[in-house]
Design an enzyme around this catalytic site. Structure first.
Site, PDB file in Angstrom:
ATOM      1  N   ASP A 179       0.975  -1.237   0.118  1.00  0.00           N
ATOM      2  CA  ASP A 179      -0.003  -0.136   0.188  1.00  0.00           C
ATOM      3  C   ASP A 179       0.816   1.097   0.225  1.00  0.00           C
ATOM      4  O   ASP A 179       1.738   1.226   0.499  1.00  0.00           O
ATOM      5  CB  ASP A 179      -1.069   0.080   1.245  1.00  0.00           C
ATOM      6  N   GLY A 192      -0.051   5.566  -4.132  1.00  0.00           N
ATOM      7  CA  GLY A 192      -0.552   6.685  -4.466  1.00  0.00           C
ATOM      8  C   GLY A 192      -0.330   8.068  -3.764  1.00  0.00           C
ATOM      9  O   GLY A 192       0.281   9.162  -3.957  1.00  0.00           O
ATOM     10  N   HIS A 205       2.509   4.116  -8.882  1.00  0.00           N
ATOM     11  CA  HIS A 205       2.443   2.526  -9.105  1.00  0.00           C
ATOM     12  C   HIS A 205       3.520   2.218 -10.186  1.00  0.00           C
ATOM     13  O   HIS A 205       3.989   1.047  -9.803  1.00  0.00           O
ATOM     14  CB  HIS A 205       0.955   2.328  -9.918  1.00  0.00           C
ATOM     15  N   THR A 213     -10.536  -6.694  -5.097  1.00  0.00           N
ATOM     16  CA  THR A 213     -11.996  -6.839  -5.886  1.00  0.00           C
ATOM     17  C   THR A 213     -12.695  -5.170  -5.675  1.00  0.00           C
ATOM     18  O   THR A 213     -13.615  -4.900  -6.351  1.00  0.00           O
ATOM     19  CB  THR A 213     -13.052  -7.963  -5.195  1.00  0.00           C
ATOM     20  N   ARG A 241     -12.017   2.508  -8.286  1.00  0.00           N
ATOM     21  CA  ARG A 241     -10.886   3.828  -8.774  1.00  0.00           C
ATOM     22  C   ARG A 241     -11.240   4.301 -10.095  1.00  0.00           C
ATOM     23  O   ARG A 241     -12.126   3.663 -10.699  1.00  0.00           O
ATOM     24  CB  ARG A 241      -9.599   2.959  -8.678  1.00  0.00           C
ATOM     25  N   LEU A 269      11.020 -20.305  -5.544  1.00  0.00           N
ATOM     26  CA  LEU A 269      10.065 -19.348  -4.983  1.00  0.00           C
ATOM     27  C   LEU A 269       8.876 -19.506  -5.535  1.00  0.00           C
ATOM     28  O   LEU A 269       8.604 -19.402  -6.847  1.00  0.00           O
ATOM     29  CB  LEU A 269      10.528 -18.023  -5.029  1.00  0.00           C
ATOM     30  N   ARG A 281       2.210  -5.028   5.875  1.00  0.00           N
ATOM     31  CA  ARG A 281       1.428  -3.911   5.420  1.00  0.00           C
ATOM     32  C   ARG A 281       2.401  -2.702   5.253  1.00  0.00           C
ATOM     33  O   ARG A 281       2.893  -2.264   6.484  1.00  0.00           O
ATOM     34  CB  ARG A 281       0.002  -3.819   5.945  1.00  0.00           C
TER      35      ARG A 281
END
Ligand code: IPE
Ligand code: IPE
Ligand code: MG
Length: 235
Positions: free
Chosen positions: A21, A24, A38, A67, A72, A132, A183
């Protein structure tokens, strides 16, 4: 002592899941359009995948598009899909070279057709790789995943289903649950990610924004994880 030296390589988390996260905000802080955030987030993905593989993490699961992210603006969604397509094209060779197995978690049927084809191609060409397992969660929602599992169980007429039956019908079937959930960007929520699978994961939240999530930050998360005492309900 560097952070890397603080890691006990015999006690690494097998499976690390990351809610990537803050792209933006990273861009907005620099007065740049969100899509630049991004683009820089993709660079971090490449670094972290390579690093996780090089230190012998077995499964890495990255939350790339939920989902709920369809809410956006259209141009941001289009930008994300374009980045995804070029990521798949540019990384196939290195996944083959580095023995990485690529998989997608989520309902791919709603993604643009050319992306579905690219996903199928990369998944097929890397499926027997053994270093991996790289899961990218795309159009992924944990409630949707659990509902799908329940419907599968009903279709298969399994009576008296067990917890194992649910696990076996999730996108993550046959993978160990995440040991560590990271996170970035400071939000203290799970945003519909792996709700079933994180029952006993250790959670690590950092204020660092995803495009700034460096090698050192990744090591920091692992060092912190290794300080935790996992009890699984015991004493
Ligand atoms: C995470 O960054 C990437 C995706 C959800 C696709 P965000 O785009 O959510 O970044 P913030 O939260 O607005 O800073
Ligand atoms: C979670 O980030 C989804 C991904 C990282 C793909 P969001 O930015 O969509 O989550 P919320 O809206 O802050 O809960
Ligand atoms: Mg966000």
């Amino acid at each position: 002592m560097s952070l890397r030296e603080k890691i006990d390589f015999l006690k690494l988390p097998q499976h690390i899941a990351i809610i990537m996260d803050g792209n933006g905000r990273w861009a907005q802080n620099k007065f740049l359009p969100r899509i630049i955030g991004h683009t820089n987030g993709v660079k971090t993905v490449k670094n972290i995948v390579e690093l996780a593989n090089s230190i012998n993490i077995k499964v890495l699961t990255l939350y790339a598009f939920s989902t709920e992210n369809w809410k956006r603006p259209k141009d941001e969604i289009f930008g994300l899909m374009t980045l995804l397509k070029s990521y798949l094209k540019s990384e196939l060779e290195s996944m083959i070279k580095n023995n990485i197995a690529f998989r997608v978690l989520g309902d791919t049927s709603r993604l643009p057709e050319e992306i579905q084809e690219e996903i199928a191609n990369v998944s097929e060409k890397t499926k027997d790789n053994t270093s991996l397992i790289l899961n990218i969660a795309l159009n992924y929602g944990s409630r949707q995943e659990i509902l799908k599992a329940v419907k599968n169980i009903i279709d298969k007429k399994i009576d008296n289903p067990t917890e194992q039956d649910i696990s076996d019908n999730l996108y993550t079937k046959s993978l160990p649950d995440p040991d560590l959930l990271i996170r970035t960007s400071g939000e203290m929520r799970v945003s519909n990610f792996l709700l079933w699978q994180i029952a006993y994961s250790e959670i690590y939240v950092t204020d660092v924004l995803w495009p700034d999530f460096s090698e050192e930050e990744f090591y920091k998360a692992i060092v912190e994880y290794q300080k935790r005492i996992r009890k699984f309900g015991g004493i």
